[in-house]
Enzyme design. Structure first.
Site, PDB file in Angstrom:
ATOM      1  N   HIS A  57       0.863  -1.185   0.000  1.00 48.28           N
ATOM      2  CA  HIS A  57       0.000   0.000   0.000  1.00 48.28           C
ATOM      3  C   HIS A  57       0.899   1.235   0.000  1.00 48.28           C
ATOM      4  O   HIS A  57       1.565   1.515   0.990  1.00 48.28           O
ATOM      5  CB  HIS A  57      -0.919   0.015   1.214  1.00 48.28           C
ATOM      6  N   ASP A 181      -7.668   1.711   2.209  1.00 45.94           N
ATOM      7  CA  ASP A 181      -7.269   2.647   3.260  1.00 45.94           C
ATOM      8  C   ASP A 181      -8.193   3.850   3.461  1.00 45.94           C
ATOM      9  O   ASP A 181      -8.141   4.460   4.520  1.00 45.94           O
ATOM     10  CB  ASP A 181      -5.843   3.158   2.987  1.00 45.94           C
TER      11      ASP A 181
END
Length: 926
Positions: A57, A181
């Site tokens: 990420h 996220d």
């Protein structure tokens, strides 16, 4: 065309929520036999199949800037270097054909790709063609879902997906949306993803109470019906909640940043916990994210241990184990869920607000960094103007008398700004400054392009002047002023120009001179010295300009303004400016503080800054105005322009004082006699409107623990309350948070200045200062208020919201011009006009009214494309999906069976497009 030697365009018409008609975007290579769903490893029926998904990420800016993250600079802040991650992953994928990896953020991959040799690029293409490296999501970034406007989201997704399409063809197209996220999830995002052709959507964050309920009910995977107006399954999207957020299971993190022990060559894995996790899902398949923030810089650590994990767990099948572990991707996992042929629960609302504990509501970021949020919004408006003029001006717009200009720089800056730690306001201060710097650089490139276009259209190469600070009455104006309107309908717009004279003649308009307010003079901080403002209404044609010549008639002291009838010496009204005292964590219930992410007031009753205000009133033929000073750091102006559809409320807040050691969260509260019964309405990313109810969630029983923060929702462009007789609508000029805490009341948070970090990773308090405002940031903005019968309110607030989002640009120019042959119908919004390649233009039109929202404008409407533009010739059209990376007639999506019982309203809003082929099709468009 504007110039006789310019080749006419061939149109590639892209319709919002429908598609497009004409010439290919790119030549799609022959489909590889092994990419996509065909590249998935075989699973084993009757066993628990554990899909291991190696991933990283990579925030496109957060604790470090985009550049610092890519190069691995400033590792004293955070150890992260994206270029090394991609280097290492490619190297490790080549060592074992079973391995898989997914990548998300095209902004980083694009930069890495440009630095590779031809041999390396060919190697990566082979990995993509074999499905070993798979792109998911594929936008320029992973956008925020609360504070972004749908037009900017579509732009950034289009940019990322086009690069993947042009570089890798069919095998580069993502099948899955991946928002692991963002801090809450918007229904409009799901609707857009569905219309972009995605088969599924996975995320990790949802309210802790909702997650617990879904685990018990085995409803962590669902079918999200993301529009009340579009015919299913057009906006239906299969949605799954990841079991570990986006982190690996406890004890299974093998990155160089982790402390978990590696797998030793011992097949005894009694501590393996995946069986327990699988019990809360409906199928015999479970997905496990193996990675986290900026991991895989040394991919060998991960893959060496994952290879062992797969080998040793699967060896135990010979001893009766029913667990099968495999390398996988989100699309491969999705395919197995589809093959299960189950029915799935339906979801019709959204996932706001998000809380990860009883007193930890992530609703502060709806307002955090209000100045950056406004700059992003006006940058989006200017980008649309820039792209339109690039089309209308032709090649000379990019290389003309004022030099080389481009729209790409601002496109990329705007795309990065959509990231969930950018416009959200949840980044470190130096990163926020970098986002603003990139936007400013993009403006500079677009201004050259715009100047070139204006020179071509007008025949004049005179220097152009751009007014970027009219909100504080600063602009070096010349005697001629022009206003460009990026909307496809005419607008009437109030203009306030800084002047020092007292009387002026304006061509085609009547103007009045009023003194600059004390608040405006104070907020300028030496950046302008005009003592007066010249007020007048401009009329601008669709996709075009109006020109106004301004001439000084006399100089001297300004005429005294006419007082308003019975002007009071103090104002006590129902528009309050108040502030919540931000929690410092010293609380018996919870130590949680207010911060960039989290809003947590330490009381349910806000403080009134002042019940009275020092006032100044004026009235003339253009405007009625009441200027109010509540304190040295809070003022507002209430304006009603002649023939205006709305009341303007201009607020100026700051520097927020902190000498009392109290963080403050400043709100504007509108109190009315409307009987709203605990219900109010907010938009979703600027498009459809959702109903909100105090202390209530539509799909689960809420135990409310924060009566203020737990009732705040994102307001991207508008919110309203209503009863049977009246509707009070507030249109905002940026994304803000707000709620209806009391019946008949709307409150909207304007500014936040906090003294503590909320312990969500950013590591510094939201205490903004700047060189101009070292003692604290000053923010100015506008709310437009309208009061209408509910049946006709949408006919006012939707056009108002569009005017605020795509506001006219002030500059100088020498003639009137419109890029359209005729005004588009009120129900139709021209969303995109953008140069696609040398001979092709990307056009998006949308029906902007929800079904049954407006008696007049929610009806079907027809647009004649052949008679749309005044300067362009259409030779053909070709229909595409929303993100312009697939032909509409080739777009296929997985079908899902939904549980019955969800009501769906009938579709009435349709858009029929007349092209050279006739009315090709009737498309459901919102």
């Amino acid at each position: 065309m504007a110039t006789p030697d310019y080749t006419p365009f061939v149109f590639l018409l892209l319709l919002f929520q429908s598609g497009v008609w004409g010439v290919p975007v790119c030549q799609t290579p022959q489909e590889s036999p092994t990419c996509g769903y065909k590249s998935c490893h075989a699973t084993k029926p009757g066993m628990l199949n554990v899909h291991l998904v190696p991933h990283t990420h990579d925030d496109v800016g957060w604790l470090k800037t985009v550049d610092q993250y890519f190069y691995g600079d400033r590792n004293d802040i955070q150890h992260a270097g994206v270029q090394y991650i991609l280097d290492s992953v490619v190297d490790q994928l080549l060592k074992n054909p079973d391995r898989r990896f997914i990548y998300v953020e095209t902004a980083f991959f694009y930069r890495w790709w440009k630095q590779q040799t031809d041999d390396m690029q060919n190697t990566v293409k082979q990995l993509v063609n074999e499905g070993r490296l798979e792109f998911v999501n594929g936008g320029w970034c992973m956008s925020d879902e609360a504070t972004t406007h749908y037009s900017a989201v579509i732009d950034q997704m289009t940019m990322g997906l086009r690069f993947l399409n042009d570089t890798f063809g069919h095998c580069g197209r993502p099948r899955v949306a991946w928002h692991i996220d963002p801090f809450g999830h918007a229904r409009e995002h799901a609707s857009m993803f569905a219309q972009m052709g995605y088969d599924g959507f996975f995320f990790g964050r949802l309210d802790y109470q909702d997650r617990n309920r879904r685990m018990v009910a085995r409803e962590q995977e669902m079918l999200w019906r993301a529009s009340e107006s579009l015919t299913p399954p057009m906006a239906d999207l299969f949605t799954g909640i990841l079991p570990n957020g986006y982190n690996p299971p406890e004890g299974f993190c093998w990155d160089q940043s982790c402390d978990d022990p590696p797998i030793r060559d011992d097949p005894d894995l009694e501590d393996y916990n995946v069986d327990d996790v699988a019990l809360v899902y409906k199928t015999n398949h479970i997905i496990m994210t193996m990675g986290s923030d900026f991991q895989y810089e040394n991919a060998n650590l991960w893959y060496k241990n994952l290879d062992k994990l797969i080998r040793y767990v699967n060896q135990m099948q010979s001893n009766g184990s029913e667990v099968n572990v495999l390398y996988s991707t989100p699309s491969c996992y999705l395919q197995e869920l589809h093959r299960a042929n189950l029915t799935w629960p339906l979801k019709g609302d959204d996932f706001f607000p998000y809380a990860d504990s009883a007193h930890d509501f992530w609703t502060g970021y709806f307002t955090s960094r209000p100045a950056l949020k406004r700059y992003e919004r006006i940058s989006n408006s200017y980008l649309q103007t820039c792209k339109q003029l690039e089309v209308l001006g032709g090649p000379i717009s990019r290389k003309g008398p004022f030099g080389a200009g481009d729209s790409e720089t601002l496109k990329k800056a705007m795309a990065v700004a959509q990231h969930h730690d950018a416009v959200s306001g949840t980044e470190k201060q130096h990163v926020a400054n970098d986002y603003a710097r990139k936007l400013a650089n993009g403006w500079a490139h677009c201004q050259v392009l715009v100047s070139n276009t204006l020179s071509s259209l007008s025949g004049s190469s005179a220097p152009r002047v751009y007014c970027e600070h009219l909100n504080i009455s600063v602009c070096p104006l010349t005697e001629t002023m022009n206003v460009y309107n990026p909307l496809a309908r005419p607008v009437s717009w109030p203009v306030r120009l800084p002047v020092n004279g007292t009387a002026y003649s304006i061509s085609d308009a009547k103007g009045k001179v009023v003194p600059v307010s004390q608040a405006t003079a104070a907020v300028r901080r030496g950046r302008g010295y005009a003592v007066n403002e010249l007020l007048f209404q401009v009329q601008a044609p669709p996709l075009g300009y109006s020109t106004y010549s301004v001439s000084l008639l006399q100089n001297g002291p300004p005429s005294p303004p006419s007082p308003l009838p019975r002007a009071p010496t103090a104002v006590q009204n129902k528009v309050w400016v108040l502030w919540y005292n931000a929690s410092d964590g010293n609380n018996s219930e919870s130590i949680q503080m207010s911060g960039a992410y989290i809003f947590r007031p330490n009381t349910s009753t806000p403080f009134i800054i002042s019940k009275t205000a020092k006032i100044e009133t004026l009235q003339n033929s253009v405007v009625q105005e009441v200027r109010q000073w509540f304190s040295p750091w809070v003022s507002q102006v209430v304006r009603l322009y002649t023939d205006s559809r709305a009341l303007e409320l201009e607020w100026t807040v700051g520097p927020v004082p902190i000498g009392d050691d109290l963080g403050k969260e400043v709100i504007s509260r509108l109190d009315s006699s409307i009987n709203s019964s605990g219900v109010f309405y907010t938009d979703s990313n600027g498009r459809e409107v959702l109903q909100r109810r105090k202390d209530y969630r539509p799909t689960w029983n809420l135990r409310q623990s924060e009566p203020i923060a737990g009732n705040y929702y994102p307001i991207n462009s508008r919110a309203y309350i209503k009863d049977d007789k009246d509707q009070l609508t507030v249109v905002t000029d940026r994304s803000q948070g707000g709620g209806s805490i009391q019946d008949g009341s709307l409150e909207i948070m304007l500014h936040r200045r906090l003294l503590y970090d909320d312990v969500r990773g950013v590591g510094e308090p939201l205490n903004e200062t700047s060189d101009i405002y070292p003692e604290g940031l000053v923010v100015r903005g506008r709310h437009l208020l309208s009061l209408s019968p509910p049946a006709t309110a949408a006919d006012t607030h939707r056009p108002l919201a569009q005017e605020v989002v795509l506001q006219p640009s002030s500059m100088d120019f020498e003639k009137e011009f419109s890029g359209l042959q005729a005004v588009l119908p009120p129900a139709v919004h021209l969303l995109t006009v953008s140069q696609w390649d040398q001979d092709t233009v990307l056009l998006r039109l949308e029906h902007q009214y929800q079904a049954s929202e407006s008696k007049e404008h929610s009806q079907p409407v027809t647009v004649n494309l052949q008679k749309l533009f005044s300067t362009l010739d259409m030779l053909g059209v070709s229909e595409m999906n929303l993100s312009a990376n697939q032909w509409k007639d080739e777009m296929t999506r997985l079908d899902w069976k939904a549980e019955s019982g969800t009501h769906h309203t009938g579709v009435t809003n349709q858009l029929c497009l007349l092209s050279p082929l006739g009315c090709v099709k009737t498309a459901d468009l919102l």
